[in-house]
Design a protein around this motif. Structure first.
Motif, PDB file in Angstrom:
ATOM      1  N   ASN A 217      37.883  51.396  37.034  1.00  0.00           N
ATOM      2  CA  ASN A 217      36.803  52.277  36.600  1.00  0.00           C
ATOM      3  C   ASN A 217      35.566  51.418  36.331  1.00  0.00           C
ATOM      4  O   ASN A 217      35.499  50.704  35.335  1.00  0.00           O
ATOM      5  N   PRO A 218      34.570  51.456  37.212  1.00  0.00           N
ATOM      6  CA  PRO A 218      33.413  50.568  37.028  1.00  0.00           C
ATOM      7  C   PRO A 218      32.600  50.878  35.789  1.00  0.00           C
ATOM      8  O   PRO A 218      31.916  49.997  35.248  1.00  0.00           O
ATOM      9  N   TYR A 219      32.662  52.130  35.326  1.00  0.00           N
ATOM     10  CA  TYR A 219      31.913  52.481  34.117  1.00  0.00           C
ATOM     11  C   TYR A 219      32.554  51.833  32.885  1.00  0.00           C
ATOM     12  O   TYR A 219      31.856  51.393  31.969  1.00  0.00           O
ATOM     13  N   TYR A 220      33.881  51.777  32.872  1.00  0.00           N
ATOM     14  CA  TYR A 220      34.559  51.064  31.790  1.00  0.00           C
ATOM     15  C   TYR A 220      34.182  49.585  31.810  1.00  0.00           C
ATOM     16  O   TYR A 220      33.833  49.003  30.767  1.00  0.00           O
ATOM     17  N   ILE A 221      34.253  48.979  32.986  1.00  0.00           N
ATOM     18  CA  ILE A 221      33.936  47.556  33.080  1.00  0.00           C
ATOM     19  C   ILE A 221      32.495  47.298  32.628  1.00  0.00           C
ATOM     20  O   ILE A 221      32.216  46.343  31.895  1.00  0.00           O
ATOM     21  N   GLY A 222      31.574  48.170  33.054  1.00  0.00           N
ATOM     22  CA  GLY A 222      30.181  47.996  32.663  1.00  0.00           C
ATOM     23  C   GLY A 222      29.948  48.131  31.182  1.00  0.00           C
ATOM     24  O   GLY A 222      28.970  47.589  30.649  1.00  0.00           O
ATOM     25  N   ASP A 223      30.835  48.839  30.490  1.00  0.00           N
ATOM     26  CA  ASP A 223      30.708  49.001  29.038  1.00  0.00           C
ATOM     27  C   ASP A 223      31.266  47.813  28.263  1.00  0.00           C
ATOM     28  O   ASP A 223      31.186  47.796  27.032  1.00  0.00           O
ATOM     29  N   GLN A 224      31.852  46.844  28.967  1.00  0.00           N
ATOM     30  CA  GLN A 224      32.411  45.667  28.305  1.00  0.00           C
ATOM     31  C   GLN A 224      31.466  44.478  28.469  1.00  0.00           C
ATOM     32  O   GLN A 224      31.284  43.981  29.576  1.00  0.00           O
ATOM     33  N   PRO A 225      30.862  43.991  27.398  1.00  0.00           N
ATOM     34  CA  PRO A 225      29.945  42.849  27.541  1.00  0.00           C
ATOM     35  C   PRO A 225      30.640  41.590  28.034  1.00  0.00           C
ATOM     36  O   PRO A 225      29.976  40.674  28.519  1.00  0.00           O
ATOM     37  N   ALA A 226      31.971  41.552  27.957  1.00  0.00           N
ATOM     38  CA  ALA A 226      32.714  40.359  28.370  1.00  0.00           C
ATOM     39  C   ALA A 226      33.167  40.407  29.823  1.00  0.00           C
ATOM     40  O   ALA A 226      33.731  39.434  30.315  1.00  0.00           O
ATOM     41  N   LEU A 227      32.938  41.525  30.529  1.00  0.00           N
ATOM     42  CA  LEU A 227      33.433  41.655  31.904  1.00  0.00           C
ATOM     43  C   LEU A 227      32.276  41.833  32.886  1.00  0.00           C
ATOM     44  O   LEU A 227      31.190  42.266  32.515  1.00  0.00           O
ATOM     45  N   THR A 228      32.553  41.515  34.148  1.00  0.00           N
ATOM     46  CA  THR A 228      31.622  41.755  35.243  1.00  0.00           C
ATOM     47  C   THR A 228      32.339  42.571  36.318  1.00  0.00           C
ATOM     48  O   THR A 228      33.570  42.588  36.386  1.00  0.00           O
ATOM     49  N   GLN A 229      31.565  43.250  37.161  1.00  0.00           N
ATOM     50  CA  GLN A 229      32.160  44.129  38.163  1.00  0.00           C
ATOM     51  C   GLN A 229      32.988  43.358  39.192  1.00  0.00           C
ATOM     52  O   GLN A 229      33.944  43.884  39.753  1.00  0.00           O
ATOM     53  N   THR A 230      32.622  42.122  39.476  1.00  0.00           N
ATOM     54  CA  THR A 230      33.423  41.221  40.300  1.00  0.00           C
ATOM     55  C   THR A 230      34.148  40.273  39.363  1.00  0.00           C
ATOM     56  O   THR A 230      33.548  39.714  38.446  1.00  0.00           O
ATOM     57  N   SER A 231      35.455  40.090  39.584  1.00  0.00           N
ATOM     58  CA  SER A 231      36.219  39.252  38.646  1.00  0.00           C
ATOM     59  C   SER A 231      36.147  37.773  38.975  1.00  0.00           C
ATOM     60  O   SER A 231      36.525  36.937  38.148  1.00  0.00           O
ATOM     61  N   GLY A 232      35.656  37.426  40.162  1.00  0.00           N
ATOM     62  CA  GLY A 232      35.505  36.024  40.504  1.00  0.00           C
ATOM     63  C   GLY A 232      35.452  35.803  42.002  1.00  0.00           C
ATOM     64  O   GLY A 232      35.482  36.746  42.798  1.00  0.00           O
ATOM     65  N   TRP A 233      35.387  34.522  42.370  1.00  0.00           N
ATOM     66  CA  TRP A 233      35.306  34.112  43.776  1.00  0.00           C
ATOM     67  C   TRP A 233      36.148  32.845  43.904  1.00  0.00           C
ATOM     68  O   TRP A 233      35.979  31.899  43.146  1.00  0.00           O
ATOM     69  N   ALA A 234      37.041  32.819  44.868  1.00  0.00           N
ATOM     70  CA  ALA A 234      37.958  31.688  45.027  1.00  0.00           C
ATOM     71  C   ALA A 234      37.195  30.373  45.169  1.00  0.00           C
ATOM     72  O   ALA A 234      36.266  30.262  45.974  1.00  0.00           O
ATOM     73  N   ASP A 235      37.599  29.388  44.363  1.00  0.00           N
ATOM     74  CA  ASP A 235      37.020  28.045  44.379  1.00  0.00           C
ATOM     75  C   ASP A 235      35.542  28.022  44.017  1.00  0.00           C
ATOM     76  O   ASP A 235      34.836  27.052  44.310  1.00  0.00           O
ATOM     77  N   ALA A 236      35.054  29.104  43.380  1.00  0.00           N
ATOM     78  CA  ALA A 236      33.636  29.164  43.025  1.00  0.00           C
ATOM     79  C   ALA A 236      33.451  29.465  41.546  1.00  0.00           C
ATOM     80  O   ALA A 236      32.919  28.644  40.793  1.00  0.00           O
ATOM     81  N   TRP A 237      33.893  30.639  41.102  1.00  0.00           N
ATOM     82  CA  TRP A 237      33.695  31.029  39.714  1.00  0.00           C
ATOM     83  C   TRP A 237      34.699  32.109  39.351  1.00  0.00           C
ATOM     84  O   TRP A 237      35.296  32.741  40.217  1.00  0.00           O
ATOM     85  N   ILE A 238      34.898  32.291  38.052  1.00  0.00           N
ATOM     86  CA  ILE A 238      35.728  33.374  37.540  1.00  0.00           C
ATOM     87  C   ILE A 238      35.023  33.973  36.327  1.00  0.00           C
ATOM     88  O   ILE A 238      34.361  33.256  35.566  1.00  0.00           O
ATOM     89  N   SER A 239      35.110  35.262  36.189  1.00  0.00           N
ATOM     90  CA  SER A 239      34.402  35.950  35.116  1.00  0.00           C
ATOM     91  C   SER A 239      34.869  35.454  33.754  1.00  0.00           C
ATOM     92  O   SER A 239      36.060  35.508  33.428  1.00  0.00           O
ATOM     93  N   GLN A 240      33.928  34.966  32.957  1.00  0.00           N
ATOM     94  CA  GLN A 240      34.215  34.477  31.611  1.00  0.00           C
ATOM     95  C   GLN A 240      33.103  34.933  30.668  1.00  0.00           C
ATOM     96  O   GLN A 240      31.929  34.904  31.041  1.00  0.00           O
ATOM     97  N   PRO A 241      33.452  35.339  29.466  1.00  0.00           N
ATOM     98  CA  PRO A 241      32.438  35.864  28.542  1.00  0.00           C
ATOM     99  C   PRO A 241      31.435  34.806  28.102  1.00  0.00           C
ATOM    100  O   PRO A 241      31.744  33.609  28.036  1.00  0.00           O
TER     101      PRO A 241
END
Length: 608
Positions: free
Chosen positions: A93-117
Motif C-alpha cells: 500500500n503506497p499510501y501507508y508507506i508514504g505515511d511512514q517517515p522512516a520508509l521510502t517507496q523503493t526499498s533499495g537497489w542491489a549493490d547501491a543503497w537500501i532504505s534506512q531512516p
C-alpha cells in the motif's frame, strides 16, 4: 544537441571544478572564495548537535521534530508487535508507506543503497518549519535530505545519519481562475492555474483539478508520486505529447535556499533558479515548498488500448516488432497517443497505450489495420485480447467512477478513514516497495522512425529482447508534439535529447520488498546481479542505434558514469552555475545531483 549547445558545453566544462571548489563569484552574490561546507558530521562524531540543541529545533518547529523508526524494527522481537504486523500487511500500500517517515517507496537497489531512516526528521507543516530545518542543518554541518512522495529510485529521499525535511503534511491544493506570477503584472496574461504544496501527490492534484474542477494539469502517471519531485525532475505524464512536461507547465514556485531565505522563483524573479528547478533534479538547489502550474482545457475523452500478442517463432516476433514500429510511426506518432509497448523475452508484445481527444470508435478505427494484420496470420495469437476503452476525461482519476464501473483498474488505500480518492492504478502496484536489481533508460531519436532507419531499429529491439524485456514509453519523448510544447520544453533544464526523441526506452529488473528488518532471507543478490547484467546487455543493444542519447534522471541507472551528460546534456554547465549561485557551500546533496561531484558518494566528505 546542436552545434551551438556543444560549443557552449565545451566552453563551460573546464570551469566546473572551479565552480565546485568555491573559486568563482557571481554578480549579486559576492565572492564565495573559501566558502565551503566542511565535511558533514554523524551522530557518533564531535560536532553532532547536543540534546539541548535538538530541543531548540523542536521548539522552533512547534514540536514537529521526530526520530523516524522503521515499523520493521520490531519484527525481530518475539512475538512481533503490532507495528511489524501492520507493516507486513500494508507493504504493498503506497499510501501507508508514504505515511511512514522512516520508509521510502523503493526499498533499495542491489549493490547501491537500501532504505534506512534519517536520524531526525522535521514533519514540516509550513514554510517556517522548512526554514528552521535548513538553518539548523547548515549551522551544524548536517546531511540534509528532503522527502515529498519518497519515490526516488536513486535513494535520494532518505539517508542514514541525516536530518530529513518531511513534506508529507504540506499537501494543500488551490485552484485559480486567473493567476499572474509575482512581478508579471502587465507583462503576463492571467491564466487558469493550480497551486500545490510540495507534500501533495498527483492524485491530490488530479482530484482537485480534473475530477472536481473539470480541467487538466500535466503531472505524473503514477498517482502516488510527489508533485514537487516530479516537476523538478522534468515530469512526464501519459499525455505529455499533447500537454508537455510538468516542468514546462510551472509558472511559479516558492523555494527555501541554503541561506534560509524564502524566494519566489518565476520568469520575472530569480529566473535562473526558476529555470534550474524545471528539470534540474530535486534536492540539489533548495527545498521547493509550493508550486503553481498552468491548467488546460480538458478533452472530452481519455481512453486506453490494451492487449498482448504472442508470436510462434523468433522470425515471426521480429516481423511483429517491425509491424508495430511501422504502425506507430504512421498512426500513433502524434499528440493523441501516449504510454507504452512492452517487448518481452518470450516473443510477446504487450500493448498498454492511452489516448486523449478521440472517441472510442475513432480509436478502434485507427487500430483496426493492425489487429486485422495480426488476425490474418496463423503465427500470431492474442495472449490477451485487444480492448479499446474510452471514458469522459473528467472521470479518468475519479475513484468513485472506477469503483462503480471498472473496479479492477484501481486499487484503493483500504485503511480505515483513508481518503476515498486515494487510489493507484493496479498496474503500478508492482513498484510499491520493490527492490531494484537493475534499471536504465535511453531516449530514442525520432530519426530511427524513418523508413530507411526502421530496419536497424527493429534489429536492435529484437536483439534487446534476447537479453531482457523492456518498454518504449512514447509519452516520455516529445517528438511529434506541437511547436508550442517543444518550445516550452526547451526552456527547461531537462536534457534537450527529449525534444528529438519519439520515446524513452526503459529496461528494469526488480524483486520483492527488502526493507531492513523485514522477516525472511532478504534479497538474493546473486540473482539480482544476474538480472542486472541482462538489463545492461539489453540497453547495450538499444544504444547501438542510439549511441549518444541521454537518459531521464528519474528513471535511470544508479551507476551511470557520465551522469552529467546523460541527465542534462548541454544544460549541465548552466545548472552548475545556478547551483553555485544559490548553494555555494554545498548544503544540498543528492546522488548524481547537480554539484554532487564535489562530495563523496555518501555526501559526507568534501572531495574538492
Amino acid at each position: 544537441m546542436n552545434r551551438r549547445d556543444v560549443l557552449r558545453a565545451a566552453i563551460a566544462v573546464p570551469f566546473l571544478p572551479a565552480i565546485f571548489s568555491g573559486g568563482l563569484a557571481f554578480a549579486g552574490v559576492g565572492s564565495t572564495a573559501g566558502l565551503k561546507l566542511r565535511s558533514r558530521v554523524r551522530p557518533s562524531e564531535p560536532g553532532w548537535p547536543s540534546a539541548a540543541q535538538w530541543d531548540e529545533l523542536k521548539r522552533a518547529t512547534g514540536g514537529r521534530l521526530l526520530k523516524p523508526v522503521s515499523p520493521f524494527a520490531s519484527c525481530a522481537s518475539t512475538p512481533a508487535d503490532a507495528s511489524c504486523s501492520e507493516a507486513l500487511k500494508e507493504i504493498k500500500n503506497p499510501y501507508y508507506i508514504g505515511d511512514q517517515p522512516a520508509l521510502t517507496q523503493t526499498s533499495g537497489w542491489a549493490d547501491a543503497w537500501i532504505s534506512q531512516p534519517s536520524a531526525y526528521a522535521v514533519a514540516a507543516e509550513n514554510t517556517a518549519d522548512v526554514v528552521a530545518a535548513v538553518n539548523f542543518a547548515r549551522e551544524h554541518h548536517l546531511r540534509l535530505v528532503v522527502k515529498g512522495g519518497g519515490h526516488s529510485y536513486q535513494g535520494t529521499s532518505e539517508a542514514p545519519d541525516s536530518l530529513l525535511v518531511w513534506m508529507r503534511h504540506m499537501s494543500s491544493v488551490t485552484l485559480h481562475d486567473a493567476f499572474v506570477a509575482q512581478g508579471g503584472a502587465g507583462r503576463q496574461a492571467s491564466q487558469p492555474a493550480v497551486t500545490v504544496e510540495a507534500g501533495a501527490m498527483w492524485i491530490d492534484a488530479y482530484d482537485a483539478v480534473t475530477t472536481r474542477g473539470g480541467r487538466y494539469v500535466q503531472g505524473g502517471g503514477c498517482t502516488t508520486v510527489g508533485v514537487a519531485g516530479l516537476v523538478q525532475s522534468g515530469g512526464f505524464g501519459s499525455f505529455s505529447k499533447n500537454f508537455g512536461t510538468a516542468a514546462a507547465g510551472l509558472i511559479e514556485a516558492e523555494i527555501v535556499t541554503a541561506d534560509g531565505k524564502v524566494l519566489i522563483a518565476n520568469a520575472y524573479k530569480n529566473a535562473d533558479l526558476f529555470w534550474g528547478i524545471k528539470g534540474g533534479g530535486g534536492g540539489s538547489l533548495g527545498v521547493v515548498t509550493r508550486l503553481t502550474l498552468r491548467t488546460h482545457d480538458l478533452p472530452d475523452t481519455f481512453g486506453a488500448v490494451f492487449g498482448a500478442i504472442k508470436a510462434s517463432t523468433d522470425d515471426a516476433y521480429r516481423a511483429l516488432i517491425a509491424k508495430a514500429i511501422s504502425f506507430y510511426e504512421s498512426n500513433l506518432f502524434n499528440p493523441h497517443w501516449g504510454e507504452q509497448m512492452v517487448f518481452k523475452k518470450e516473443n510477446t508484445l504487450r500493448i498498454s497505450m492511452v489516448f486523449q481527444g478521440l472517441q472510442q470508435t475513432e480509436a478502434e478505427k485507427i487500430w483496426a489495420p493492425f489487429t486485422d494484420w495480426v488476425n490474418a496470420r496463423k503465427e500470431y495469437s492474442f495472449a490477451k485480447p485487444m480492448k479499446v476503452l474510452a471514458l469522459p476525461a473528467r472521470h479518468f482519476w475519479d475513484a468513485e467512477f472506477f469503483r462503480q464501473h471498472a473496479p479492477g483498474f484501481m486499487v484503493a488505500d483500504d485503511r480505515p478513514g483513508a481518503p476515498r480518492d486515494h487510489v493507484l492504478w493496479a498496474g503500478d502496484q508492482g513498484q510499491v516497495g520493490w527492490f531494484i536489481h537493475g534499471y536504465d533508460s535511453a531516449w530514442m531519436p525520432a530519426s530511427l522512425l524513418s523508413k530507411d532507419a526502421q530496419p536497424q531499429l527493429v534489429d536492435a529491439l529484437f536483439a534487446a529482447t534476447r537479453q531482457w524485456e523492456f518498454a518504449l514509453h512514447f509519452n516520455k519523448g516529445l517528438a511529434g508534439a506541437s511547436a508550442e510544447v517543444l518550445n516550452a520544453a526547451r526552456d527547461t533544464a531537462t536534457n534537450p535529447d527529449v525534444i528529438s526523441a519519439f520515446a524513452l526506452a526503459i529496461c528494469g529488473a526488480d524483486g520483492p520488498p527488502a526493507y531492513t528488518g523485514m522477516p525472511g532471507p532478504g534479497p538474493d543478490l546473486a540473482d539480482a546481479r544476474r538480472e542486472s547484467a541482462g538489463v545492461v546487455k539489453a540497453m547495450g543493444e538499444l544504444r547501438k542505434v542510439a549511441p549518444d542519447t541521454g537518459s531521464y534522471v528519474s528513471e535511470s541507472n544508479y551507476f551511470e558514469p557520465a551522469w552529467q551528460r546523460a541527465f542534462w546534456g548541454a544544460n549541465y554547465p548552466r545548472l552548475a552555475m545556478v547551483k553555485h549561485k544559490v548553494d555555494p557551500a554545498g548544503l544540498f546533496f543528492v546522488h548524481h545531483g547537480v554539484g554532487s561531484e564535489a562530495w563523496s558518494a555518501d555526501g559526507f566528505s568534501r572531495l574538492r
